[in-house]
Design an enzyme around this catalytic site. Structure first.
Site, short mmCIF file in Angstrom:
data_model
loop_
_atom_site.label_atom_id
_atom_site.label_comp_id
_atom_site.label_asym_id
_atom_site.label_seq_id
_atom_site.Cartn_x
_atom_site.Cartn_y
_atom_site.Cartn_z
CG ASP A 75 -2.11 -0.94 1.04
OD1 ASP A 75 -2.23 -1.53 -0.05
OD2 ASP A 75 -2.90 -1.09 1.99
N GLY A 76 1.98 1.24 0.71
CA GLY A 76 2.86 2.40 0.72
C GLY A 76 3.40 2.72 -0.66
CG ASN A 106 -4.56 5.71 2.45
OD1 ASN A 106 -5.47 5.28 1.74
ND2 ASN A 106 -3.72 4.90 3.08
CG ASP A 107 -4.22 9.10 6.22
OD1 ASP A 107 -3.07 9.48 5.92
OD2 ASP A 107 -4.42 8.00 6.75
NE ARG A 161 3.28 23.71 26.54
CZ ARG A 161 3.55 24.97 26.30
NH1 ARG A 161 3.13 25.53 25.17
NH2 ARG A 161 4.22 25.70 27.17
CG ASP A 164 -2.17 11.93 21.86
OD1 ASP A 164 -1.95 12.84 22.68
OD2 ASP A 164 -2.05 10.72 22.14
CD GLN A 183 4.10 7.45 0.49
OE1 GLN A 183 4.62 8.13 -0.38
NE2 GLN A 183 3.45 6.35 0.22
#
Length: 282
Positions: free
Chosen positions: A63-64, A137-138, A148, A167, A237
């Site tokens: 997938d990468g 993807n995202d 923090r 996070d 990436q």
């Protein structure tokens, strides 16, 4: 052949002995049929192919590798087909033992195309565009340090939605719903569903839940000054440092990724194998 004007096929190959060996054999097979192979050879992720008239792009790897290939292919990519080497991948259409029947089907035009939406991500700093990229993807905003919480003011279609505190935040396509978003508790979305997914990462406020937005939504993200050091990651990436005052614009990209689909393969088969769901096919 689906494109009589083009006699070129793109190759993007994972740095893997089996994938490289198979690509060389496949390249010879195409050459014997008068088709030239254009390979992605160690290009930086930000660089794009100068070719725009491929019959298709073969992606040999996981997938990468496919995500890297979709960015190399540029704004308006040619049809792409993923060939998996190793474990089942969500973006692979065939396995390595199906390469030659798939190649024969493609040059004879015996395939369909499924269009996967991408997101256009624009990072603006002091009125200047720092980054403008498409992701399949995202995109993820998360912390570099543990000191923090990340605080990300979020505006959707000119409406001040909330300030996500935690996070970080993931904004994903339906294709990316089975990646980091799923690991963070986001929903699995079928690729045919036109939407954008916002998934908070370990939210400080438990009422901040994953949110599914219409695909035409326009999102603006602004990290607050009280946030820790943050990084913007595109398709897992490319990482870019971001700081308070930066504006990140997210919207559906103009051109999707056309993915080649062959008969006999089904999206739910991939889900069952990858997620190890029980039950047989009817």
């Amino acid at each position: 052949m689906n494109n009589t004007k083009s006699k070129k096929i793109g190759f993007v190959v994972k740095n893997d002995d089996n994938a490289i060996k198979s690509s060389l054999i496949l390249e010879k097979w195409f050459n014997q049929r008068g088709i030239e192979i254009i390979r992605k050879k160690g290009l930086p992720i930000s660089e794009k192919s100068s070719e725009t008239d491929f019959i298709c792009i073969f992606v040999l790897g996981g997938d990468g590798t496919f995500l890297s290939a979709s960015r190399w292919a540029g704004i308006k990519p040619s049809p792409m087909i993923g060939v998996k080497f190793g474990e089942v991948g969500f973006l692979a259409e065939i396995s390595e033992d199906q390469i030659f029947p798939a190649a024969e089907a493609i040059i004879n035009g015996n395939f369909t195309v499924q269009h996967r939406i991408r997101l256009e991500i624009t990072l603006v700093r002091n009125g200047k565009t720092i980054v403008s990229e498409n992701v399949l993807n995202d995109m993820v905003i998360n912390k570099r340090s543990l000191a923090r919480l990340a605080r990300i003011k979020t505006i959707v279609n000119d409406f001040s939605l909330t300030t996500y505190t935690g996070d970080g935040l993931i904004i994903a396509t339906p294709t990316g719903s089975t990646a980091y978003s799923m690991a963070a508790g986001g929903p699995i979305i079928h690729p045919y569903v036109p939407c954008i997914i916002m998934t908070p990462i370990c939210p400080f406020t438990l009422t901040n839940r994953p949110l599914i937005l219409p695909e035409f939504s326009k999102i603006i993200l602004e990290p607050e000054e009280r946030s820790s050091e943050l990084i913007l990651t595109l398709d897992g990436q490319e990482g870019i440092d971001i700081m308070a005052g930066d504006l990140i614009y997210v919207e559906k990209a103009e051109y999707p990724v056309p993915m080649i689909m062959l008969s006999g393969n089904d999206y739910f088969d991939v889900l069952k194998k990858k997620l190890r769901w029980s039950g047989g096919r009817i």
